[in-house]
Write an enzyme that holds these catalytic residues in place. Sequence first.
Site: not given
Length: 339
Positions: A258, A197, A223, A63, A227
């Site tokens: 997304t 990111s 997160y 996805s 990254k």
Amino acid sequence: MTAPRHVRQTSAPDQGLDRVLDRTVLLGYSRLGYAIRRRRWAADDPRPGALAGQVAVVTGGGSGLGEATVLGLARLGARVHILVRSPERAAPAVARIERQLGEKGSSADLRVERCDVSDPAAVGAFAEEFCAREGGRARLDVLVHNAGVMPPERTESVDGHELSVATHVLGPIRLTEELLPALRRSERGARVILVASGGMYTQRLPVDDPEFTRGDYQGAVAYARSKRMQVELAPRLDRRWSPHLVSTYVMHPGWADTPGLASSLPVFRTLSRPLLRPPEAGADTTVWLASTDPAPPSGTFWHDRRQRPTSYRSATRPGPGEAEELWRWTAAAAGLSGP
């Protein structure tokens, strides 16, 4: 590793505009920044069929950015292995990709594979089986580490590591290490790409607490910290893998619309939706790094087809020796041997 022959240069005015877009963030990471920059890219880069006969693996390809990456690589002729935790959930994405290619008169060679990259046993089993294919002579030219998670509460992988670090740092390193026999067989030199990111710019390298065991856990912060780890480890990974003729890159996609963004940061998505890039724009630099010729300089960080600084503020810039200290922790946590 053979040094790149050249890197396409842009004019000074274009470089100035690009820097302005990058520093403003709102413009540079949005669909507007992508639209402005792409007008200056060569129409034949990457060239049609640039990956014909090449083999690619994309994690999290079911996805969003992963699906767009698979589509981009397949359009250029690659056979793409899509690594996902649930092949059943990836089936609609595969159907969409095949339909889009069919509308252009092309076909895709897509292979859906089951693998949870946060699980060392699953990584080892997949890599062993993959490398044993074709009579033990399986080849891999492109490996894209795109799989991502953003748990709302601190969660651990099956082997006891914080899930963001396990999925974004330890898993990709383990998978690359296990696939080195196939990567070494790439005739052109393999390329490994980690999808990071832009949020990593907000975080320092978490050398003293890489697994977020202290303080109030926040999924978005965990997160971004993981990254930041990807970006700062890129030069060290390059030194480790370049003797195997493997180039290593980290990129960030900007703000892309997304399913992962919708589920993890719904408020941000609602407020910024008019500015969000389509997934194909977010995946563009990944596809470009995988296919442009000659290969860009390895061990580097990219956004919109241009190498970017890893820090803009001294407050988030790693101190002396911190990246190497993090590497020692990472190597031990990933179970690596050797330097």
